[in-house]
Scaffold this active site. Structure first.
Site, PDB file in Angstrom:
ATOM      1  CB  SER A  99      17.751  16.823 -50.278  1.00 24.93           C
ATOM      2  OG  SER A  99      17.586  17.592 -51.448  1.00 24.93           O
ATOM      3  CD  GLU A 100      22.442  19.334 -55.154  1.00 24.97           C
ATOM      4  OE1 GLU A 100      22.697  20.445 -55.615  1.00 24.97           O
ATOM      5  OE2 GLU A 100      22.738  18.272 -55.724  1.00 24.97           O
ATOM      6  CG  ASN A 101      17.512  21.064 -50.777  1.00 23.82           C
ATOM      7  OD1 ASN A 101      17.596  19.914 -51.195  1.00 23.82           O
ATOM      8  ND2 ASN A 101      16.475  21.478 -50.079  1.00 23.82           N
TER       9      ASN A 101
END
Length: 213
Positions: free
Chosen positions: A47-49
């Site tokens: 996930s990009e976070n």
């Protein structure tokens, strides 16, 4: 799409993720795929976070709001997972380390152009996030979306009319009606959802289709 259609769509995308693959799940519908990958398949979600590994939706009452997916939904990270800063996450996304990214979309063109960050409405808040990085950084781009927009207009078009996220980047489109591959010679229907007829799909799609089934 209703709730059952969304879950069926998530299961269908999960079927096409092979063991050993590294897969980014974007905001919206793509986040639901995490709950449909069998425990017998070793898949690495990203996930990009800043999360990688395997996770499921956090149980009610067990939420840790420091541990969320791209849609800011609380998740339970399974054994072997890790979390890290945005710099490391975007290095993964931009560096060609992801086999697949699963994104939502406002529109997809017949040549695989993607529009998923702005409708052009001056009142809307642009939300590109990491989509541009993923569109060019992942080896395959899977799109999960409703086949028509809220006004009933087709979202698969000869040419996108919204601002573009990426050019000719989409590999495969998943909707509640069908699974469609984007190839150099056009859009190939590789799977129809149960109860969907060819004529129904053609009527709901603005671009030409080739049926491979």
């Amino acid at each position: 799409m209703d709730k059952d259609q969304k879950q069926a769509l998530a299961r269908r995308v999960a079927r096409d993720i092979a063991p050993g693959q590294y897969v980014n799940l974007g905001v919206g519908l793509p986040t639901t795929v995490a709950d449909h990958i069998g425990a017998d398949r070793e898949v690495f979600l990203q996930s990009e976070n800043g999360v990688i590994g395997r996770w499921i939706r956090a149980a009610e009452g067990q939420e840790d709001w420091d541990l969320v997916n791209a849609g800011k939904e609380p998740i339970a990270l399974l054994d072997g997972g890790a979390f890290f800063d945005h710099a490391a996450s975007f290095a993964m996304m931009r560096g060609g380390h992801l086999d697949i990214c699963v994104l939502g979309a406002f529109q997809v063109s017949e040549r695989g152009d993607l529009a998923n960050w702005h409708t052009g409405d001056p009142r809307a808040i642009p939300a590109v996030g990491g989509a541009m990085d993923l569109a060019v950084g992942a080896r395959q781009v899977f799109i999960m979306m409703a086949h028509r927009d809220r006004h009933g207009a087709p979202k698969i078009l000869p040419r996108c009319t919204y601002p573009l996220t990426g050019l000719a980047c989409v590999s495969r489109i998943y909707t509640e009606l069908a699974v469609i591959d984007v190839r150099p010679d056009g859009l190939h229907v590789v799977d129809l959802s149960e109860g969907v007829e060819r004529a129904q799909l053609i009527a709901a799609t603005a671009a030409p289709l080739v049926f491979d089934l």
